[in-house]
Design a protein around this motif. Structure first.
Motif, PDB file in Angstrom:
ATOM      1  N   ARG A 151      -3.759   2.158   7.913  1.00 22.55           N
ATOM      2  CA  ARG A 151      -4.042   3.328   8.748  1.00 22.55           C
ATOM      3  C   ARG A 151      -4.286   4.593   7.933  1.00 22.55           C
ATOM      4  O   ARG A 151      -4.695   5.619   8.482  1.00 22.55           O
ATOM      5  N   LEU A 152      -4.012   4.542   6.637  1.00 23.51           N
ATOM      6  CA  LEU A 152      -4.231   5.702   5.781  1.00 23.51           C
ATOM      7  C   LEU A 152      -5.690   5.763   5.351  1.00 23.51           C
ATOM      8  O   LEU A 152      -6.400   4.747   5.349  1.00 23.51           O
ATOM      9  N   PRO A 153      -6.188   6.954   4.987  1.00 24.78           N
ATOM     10  CA  PRO A 153      -7.583   7.062   4.552  1.00 24.78           C
ATOM     11  C   PRO A 153      -7.896   6.099   3.413  1.00 24.78           C
ATOM     12  O   PRO A 153      -7.059   5.866   2.528  1.00 24.78           O
ATOM     13  N   ARG A 154      -9.090   5.534   3.466  1.00 22.20           N
ATOM     14  CA  ARG A 154      -9.493   4.544   2.462  1.00 22.20           C
ATOM     15  C   ARG A 154      -9.332   5.104   1.047  1.00 22.20           C
ATOM     16  O   ARG A 154      -9.747   6.229   0.759  1.00 22.20           O
ATOM     17  N   GLY A 155      -8.717   4.311   0.192  1.00 20.01           N
ATOM     18  CA  GLY A 155      -8.540   4.702  -1.201  1.00 20.01           C
ATOM     19  C   GLY A 155      -7.346   5.602  -1.475  1.00 20.01           C
ATOM     20  O   GLY A 155      -7.092   5.946  -2.628  1.00 20.01           O
ATOM     21  N   SER A 156      -6.590   5.967  -0.411  1.00 26.26           N
ATOM     22  CA  SER A 156      -5.477   6.905  -0.612  1.00 26.26           C
ATOM     23  C   SER A 156      -4.129   6.213  -0.756  1.00 26.26           C
ATOM     24  O   SER A 156      -3.144   6.869  -1.084  1.00 26.26           O
ATOM     25  N   ALA A 157      -4.065   4.912  -0.481  1.00 30.42           N
ATOM     26  CA  ALA A 157      -2.778   4.209  -0.456  1.00 30.42           C
ATOM     27  C   ALA A 157      -2.649   3.228  -1.612  1.00 30.42           C
ATOM     28  O   ALA A 157      -3.640   2.614  -2.044  1.00 30.42           O
ATOM     29  N   ILE A 158      -1.421   3.091  -2.079  1.00 32.39           N
ATOM     30  CA  ILE A 158      -1.042   2.005  -2.981  1.00 32.39           C
ATOM     31  C   ILE A 158      -0.041   1.140  -2.225  1.00 32.39           C
ATOM     32  O   ILE A 158       0.949   1.652  -1.697  1.00 32.39           O
ATOM     33  N   LEU A 159      -0.292  -0.148  -2.163  1.00 35.86           N
ATOM     34  CA  LEU A 159       0.688  -1.084  -1.623  1.00 35.86           C
ATOM     35  C   LEU A 159       1.530  -1.599  -2.778  1.00 35.86           C
ATOM     36  O   LEU A 159       0.992  -2.175  -3.739  1.00 35.86           O
ATOM     37  N   GLY A 160       2.827  -1.387  -2.705  1.00 40.27           N
ATOM     38  CA  GLY A 160       3.698  -1.807  -3.793  1.00 40.27           C
ATOM     39  C   GLY A 160       4.966  -2.455  -3.277  1.00 40.27           C
ATOM     40  O   GLY A 160       5.410  -2.188  -2.158  1.00 40.27           O
ATOM     41  N   GLY A 161       5.560  -3.305  -4.109  1.00 43.70           N
ATOM     42  CA  GLY A 161       6.831  -3.903  -3.728  1.00 43.70           C
ATOM     43  C   GLY A 161       7.019  -5.292  -4.282  1.00 43.70           C
ATOM     44  O   GLY A 161       6.272  -5.761  -5.147  1.00 43.70           O
ATOM     45  N   GLU A 162       8.030  -5.968  -3.748  1.00 49.54           N
ATOM     46  CA  GLU A 162       8.373  -7.311  -4.236  1.00 49.54           C
ATOM     47  C   GLU A 162       9.167  -8.064  -3.186  1.00 49.54           C
ATOM     48  O   GLU A 162       9.693  -7.489  -2.234  1.00 49.54           O
ATOM     49  N   ARG A 163       9.222  -9.360  -3.393  1.00 50.23           N
ATOM     50  CA  ARG A 163      10.160 -10.232  -2.695  1.00 50.23           C
ATOM     51  C   ARG A 163      10.775 -11.165  -3.724  1.00 50.23           C
ATOM     52  O   ARG A 163      10.060 -11.812  -4.494  1.00 50.23           O
ATOM     53  N   GLN A 164      12.120 -11.173  -3.746  1.00 47.82           N
ATOM     54  CA  GLN A 164      12.877 -11.949  -4.733  1.00 47.82           C
ATOM     55  C   GLN A 164      12.440 -11.615  -6.161  1.00 47.82           C
ATOM     56  O   GLN A 164      12.391 -12.480  -7.034  1.00 47.82           O
ATOM     57  N   GLY A 165      12.094 -10.348  -6.368  1.00 47.24           N
ATOM     58  CA  GLY A 165      11.760  -9.863  -7.706  1.00 47.24           C
ATOM     59  C   GLY A 165      10.301  -9.985  -8.085  1.00 47.24           C
ATOM     60  O   GLY A 165       9.868  -9.378  -9.062  1.00 47.24           O
ATOM     61  N   GLU A 166       9.522 -10.749  -7.339  1.00 49.82           N
ATOM     62  CA  GLU A 166       8.137 -11.010  -7.737  1.00 49.82           C
ATOM     63  C   GLU A 166       7.154 -10.206  -6.894  1.00 49.82           C
ATOM     64  O   GLU A 166       7.410  -9.908  -5.725  1.00 49.82           O
ATOM     65  N   PRO A 167       6.006  -9.828  -7.488  1.00 49.86           N
ATOM     66  CA  PRO A 167       5.005  -9.069  -6.742  1.00 49.86           C
ATOM     67  C   PRO A 167       4.565  -9.817  -5.482  1.00 49.86           C
ATOM     68  O   PRO A 167       4.563 -11.051  -5.437  1.00 49.86           O
TER      69      PRO A 167
END
Length: 258
Positions: A59-75
């Protein structure tokens, strides 16, 4: 008064109401959040679930977001970045909104929303966060994220460092957990601070890195080969991370406090 909650699930109902929560997930969410904001992200939006993060980023403007995070330590497949502090450089972060979900840390943040103020604590911004709270009259709650629903050694150490500093500033410790983690930290702080002040001899690993590796979370990060992440998390009062990170609302987002 300063209380420590070793897991979000151990917080009594209503305990945070009217107080200030400092959320701690040393390995690695709160360390990474501080890095991201200190290196140019305009905001960090914490999410509990992967699909929620994808929807918010979409929903954020194109190119403005970074998706980051992990599950059980892995990307997470399809995300831009994982949960390694070193990946959040100025080039990656400048002007972007980080939409983030992690196994423990972002969930601990979302579990702390009843607090009047929510801050993010890490070793890298320890002094900045303490300074923000020197004259705080509301109850302070140190909320440890833990690891997979279990108490974590590294979060307890940082909570102990905060508790010890607050005692020096004449805040009263309000529960046994605060006394326990303060004593944990004070048993090792002399050697940790001596290495911070005078450096580590060649060929010797800095002591705080060794301590962070002892816990279940540290062992998991080590197994994944992410040694640099532990070194980043073990850097006390990193000069380029001297920021206070505070949660704003409507929408929920973490910002550098002005």
């Amino acid at each position: 008064m300063v209380s420590v909650h070793l897991l979000p699930s151990l917080m009594p109902a209503g305990a945070l109401r009217g107080g200030v929560a400092v959320v701690i997930d040393v390995l690695r969410a709160t360390t990474t959040i501080v890095h991201a904001l200190a290196h140019g992200c305009s905001a960090v939006m914490p999410c509990g679930e992967i699909d929620e993060a994808r929807q918010i980023a979409g929903r954020l403007p194109r190119g403005s977001a970074i998706l980051g995070g992990e599950r059980q330590g892995e990307p997470i497949p399809g995300f831009d970045l994982g949960n390694s502090p070193g990946d959040y450089t100025a080039d990656a972060c400048r002007g972007k909104t980080l939409v983030m979900t992690t196994t423990n840390g972002t969930r601990a943040l979302l579990a702390s929303l009843e607090a009047e103020v929510v801050l993010v604590g890490a070793f890298v911004n320890l002094a900045a966060t303490v300074q923000r709270l020197i004259h705080e009259e509301r109850p302070i709650h140190l909320v440890c994220a833990g690891t997979d629903g279990r108490i974590s050694y590294e979060d307890s150490l940082l909570a102990g460092a905060f508790a010890s500093r607050f005692v020096d500033l004449e805040h009263r410790l309000a529960n046994d957990e605060a006394e326990i983690v303060r004593n944990m930290w004070e048993r090792i702080q002399e050697i940790v601070w001596s290495r911070e002040d005078y450096g580590t001899p060649p060929g010797e690993e800095p002591p705080l890195i060794r301590y962070l590796k002892r816990g279940r979370g540290g062992r998991r990060v080590t197994e994944l080969g992410l040694h640099a992440d532990i070194a980043a998390a073990a850097t006390i009062n990193r000069p380029d991370c001297h920021v206070v990170v505070e949660l704003a609302r409507d929408p929920l987002r973490l910002l550098v406090s002005k």
